[in-house]
Design an enzyme around this catalytic site. Structure first.
Site, PDB file in Angstrom:
ATOM      1  N   GLY A 278     -23.659  37.221 -32.576  1.00  6.54           N
ATOM      2  CA  GLY A 278     -23.015  37.786 -31.320  1.00  6.54           C
ATOM      3  C   GLY A 278     -24.165  37.863 -30.286  1.00  6.54           C
ATOM      4  O   GLY A 278     -24.918  37.136 -30.170  1.00  6.54           O
TER       5      GLY A 278
ATOM      6  N   THR B 286     -25.555  38.869 -26.457  1.00 12.36           N
ATOM      7  CA  THR B 286     -25.411  38.158 -25.040  1.00 12.36           C
ATOM      8  C   THR B 286     -25.343  36.844 -25.174  1.00 12.36           C
ATOM      9  O   THR B 286     -24.383  36.107 -24.810  1.00 12.36           O
ATOM     10  CB  THR B 286     -26.457  38.887 -24.113  1.00 12.36           C
ATOM     11  OG1 THR B 286     -26.533  40.229 -24.222  1.00 12.36           O
ATOM     12  CG2 THR B 286     -26.092  38.424 -22.742  1.00 12.36           C
ATOM     13  N   ALA B 287     -26.393  36.293 -26.108  1.00 12.00           N
ATOM     14  CA  ALA B 287     -26.260  34.818 -26.269  1.00 12.00           C
ATOM     15  C   ALA B 287     -24.948  34.130 -26.834  1.00 12.00           C
ATOM     16  O   ALA B 287     -24.340  33.208 -26.349  1.00 12.00           O
ATOM     17  CB  ALA B 287     -27.442  34.608 -26.913  1.00 12.00           C
TER      18      ALA B 287
ATOM     19  N   GLU C  88     -32.014  45.526 -19.437  1.00 13.36           N
ATOM     20  CA  GLU C  88     -32.481  44.116 -19.355  1.00 13.36           C
ATOM     21  C   GLU C  88     -32.232  43.505 -17.752  1.00 13.36           C
ATOM     22  O   GLU C  88     -31.289  43.940 -17.204  1.00 13.36           O
ATOM     23  CB  GLU C  88     -31.649  43.254 -20.133  1.00 13.36           C
ATOM     24  CG  GLU C  88     -32.275  41.674 -20.216  1.00 13.36           C
ATOM     25  CD  GLU C  88     -31.651  40.914 -21.518  1.00 13.36           C
ATOM     26  OE1 GLU C  88     -31.736  39.698 -21.336  1.00 13.36           O
ATOM     27  OE2 GLU C  88     -31.042  41.524 -22.602  1.00 13.36           O
TER      28      GLU C  88
ATOM     29  N   LYS D 116     -30.025  43.471  -8.416  1.00 18.38           N
ATOM     30  CA  LYS D 116     -31.638  43.113  -8.545  1.00 18.38           C
ATOM     31  C   LYS D 116     -31.879  42.162  -7.406  1.00 18.38           C
ATOM     32  O   LYS D 116     -31.334  40.881  -7.485  1.00 18.38           O
ATOM     33  CB  LYS D 116     -31.963  42.594  -9.800  1.00 18.38           C
ATOM     34  CG  LYS D 116     -33.259  42.227  -9.989  1.00 18.38           C
ATOM     35  CD  LYS D 116     -33.551  41.565 -11.589  1.00 18.38           C
ATOM     36  CE  LYS D 116     -34.930  41.121 -11.624  1.00 18.38           C
ATOM     37  NZ  LYS D 116     -35.245  40.300 -13.131  1.00 18.38           N
TER      38      LYS D 116
ATOM     39  N   VAL E 187     -23.136  36.361 -43.455  1.00 18.88           N
ATOM     40  CA  VAL E 187     -23.412  35.033 -44.009  1.00 18.88           C
ATOM     41  C   VAL E 187     -24.427  35.161 -45.129  1.00 18.88           C
ATOM     42  O   VAL E 187     -25.505  35.458 -44.496  1.00 18.88           O
ATOM     43  CB  VAL E 187     -23.632  34.029 -42.915  1.00 18.88           C
ATOM     44  CG1 VAL E 187     -23.856  32.581 -43.536  1.00 18.88           C
ATOM     45  CG2 VAL E 187     -22.295  33.893 -42.142  1.00 18.88           C
TER      46      VAL E 187
END
Length: 499
Positions: free
Chosen positions: A12, A14-15, A53, A82, A189
């Site tokens: 999971g 953010t990516a 971030e 930003k 997994v």
């Protein structure tokens, strides 16, 4: 009933959730008709690092594609706007203590040429004004602590990025992806099975479940479980180019005014970020463990931030480099599993988003096959390397002389031919814009961005003895009045956030 095409995302963060959202949005009709099933497998035991971030304006386009207004997600992720990245202390010998890299907006077309011309004539010894923040509107808005929202009668679009809590953003994107029909599976997994042709067949979970898929997306972070460990795709380290491999992070309280810029400050063995969220500052010291150990780095960060010795900090390790390929067999690597270029210019999510978008286009055009795999890999390899070059230049051009770390960066000879050619054109007073176009780099960092960096480091010869008293376009075109007049259309950052 036919079996749906199954895309399985491992990991999971953010990516992973960004990939799930873009797939589900782009192929919404297939999800709705049950022709496509998107699943995201996430371990309940792996914690998420919720640091502050920053992003580039690419993330703005991500939310626009998903039809998510800023007001719907920013408050839930403690996000701020930003406009700029400010760099402090990277080139003290030049006399420039601080320079800016503002995000470039539509209205800057009126002033950016004057900025680049001034930078070129300054390379010829003419005394011209070359501070990027005085030419580019977002630089001025950052100094005035104003947000990007404009009145209806302001006819130009403004580019901006965000600061946010990465853990909260991942949680928000998770909820949105599930609303689009993505299946969320919590499982550990422990094994990966493969078909005879080498393709991944399934993920075997600790609880006995066997999760089959037609295509897999590796978002397992630095572990790169599918692409590197299972498929054996080679990891190419950038250690020769970029020395930093660790970070120590700590939050500090937010003051009365919430800035609209990331501040990057050079320290003895790396640099420190300061990222403003609505509820706190996120701070982190990115450093090289070859030049300073973790305890020393923590002490230096605390001293820089004027914190007590007993302030608790977190330590992170980084693997800087990239996989030789991001798409191999029936698997795509996204985010940290594909590679990581240190966060000096906040490129991580930008590269992640671009990779997902480019994959979607290639997969569709290739009729959901591997036909355009090589072309995709070539594009992404070039993008990663050219992004790396821009970051490397920040270190190569430094003029600090207070530590072995900065001297080693300045004497580093491991530069790409592309970077060497850019620097050669700059120092020989050539046309940098033409060189960027010749190398086809405009989709990476364009000529304006390179001018921000090179002028910001004061990479100029001494001034000529005889000055003509003219040729400074900043003065002759009265750019200060133009930029400050434009800034009158904008309100305070705080009013943009809490309206």
């Amino acid at each position: 009933m036919s079996i749906p095409f199954q895309i399985v995302i491992l990991g999971g963060g953010t990516a992973g959730w960004m990939a799930a959202n873009l797939f589900a949005h782009k192929w919404a009709d297939k999800v709705a008709s049950k022709a496509l099933q998107i699943s995201l497998i996430e371990s309940p035991d792996i914690g998420i690092v919720g640091v502050g971030e920053g992003s580039t304006p690419t993330l703005k386009r991500f939310f626009e594609m998903l039809n998510i207004p800023d007001k719907d997600w920013m408050a839930k992720c403690n996000a701020t706007y930003k406009m700029n990245i400010a760099f402090t202390g990277f080139s003290p010998a030049s006399g420039i203590e601080r320079y800016s890299h503002p995000f470039i907006s539509q209205i800057d077309t009126f002033t950016q040429r004057a900025f680049m011309v001034n930078s070129r004539t300054r390379r010829m010894g003419l005394d011209t004004h070359t501070a990027s923040e005085d030419f580019l509107l977002n630089g001025t808005l950052a100094k005035q602590v104003k947000g990007p929202q404009t009145p209806d009668n302001f006819p130009f679009s403004i580019e901006y990025g965000y600061h946010f809590d990465s853990h909260l953003l991942g949680a928000y994107l998770q909820d949105h992806a599930i609303s689009l029909g993505v299946m969320h599976v919590q499982a550990n997994v422990e094994a990966v099975t493969r078909h005879p042709n080498g393709d991944i067949a399934s993920l075997q979970c600790k609880d006995g479940r066997d999760i089959n898929g037609h295509f897999f997306v590796d978002c397992s972070g630095f572990a790169s479980v599918l692409m590197h460990k299972t498929l054996g795709v080679k990891f190419i380290s950038y250690k020769d180019n970029l020395f930093n491999d660790a970070a120590v992070v700590v939050p500090t309280p937010m003051g009365e005014h919430i800035p609209v810029e990331t501040i990057s400050t050079a320290l003895s063995a790396g640099w420190c970020w300061k990222i403003p969220l609505t509820n706190r500052f996120g701070n982190g010291y990115v450093y090289s463990s070859d030049f300073i150990d973790a305890n020393q780095a923590e002490s230096e960060l605390k001293q820089h931030l004027q914190l007590e010795d007993n302030q608790e900090c977190r330590h992170l390790s980084m693997r800087v480099g990239a996989l030789e390929k991001q798409w191999q067999n029936n698997c795509l690597a996204v985010g940290l599993s594909a590679g990581f270029i240190e966060p000096l210019e906040a490129t991580a999510l930008h590269i992640t988003q671009i990779a997902i978008e480019q994959f979607i286009m290639a997969f569709e055009e290739g009729e959901f096959s591997n036909r355009l795999q090589d072309e995709f890999n070539h594009k992404m390899h070039k993008r990663l390397e050219r992004t790396r070059d821009y970051i490397v230049a920040h270190y190569k051009l430094n003029t600090r002389d207070d530590s072995d770390y900065w001297r080693a960066n300045r004497s580093n000879v491991h530069l790409s031919e592309s970077l060497k050619q850019i620097l050669d054109v700059w120092y020989k007073c050539g046309d940098l814009d033409n060189e960027i176009k010749r190398q086809d780099l405009t989709t990476h960092f364009n000529a304006v961005s390179w001018n921000c960096l090179l002028a910001g480091y004061g990479a100029f010869p001494p001034l000529a003895a005889n000055q003509p008293g003219k040729g400074d376009l900043y003065q002759e075109q009265n750019i200060a009045q133009f930029v400050h007049g434009c800034a009158l259309n904008f309100q305070s950052h705080k009013s943009n956030l809490f309206r």
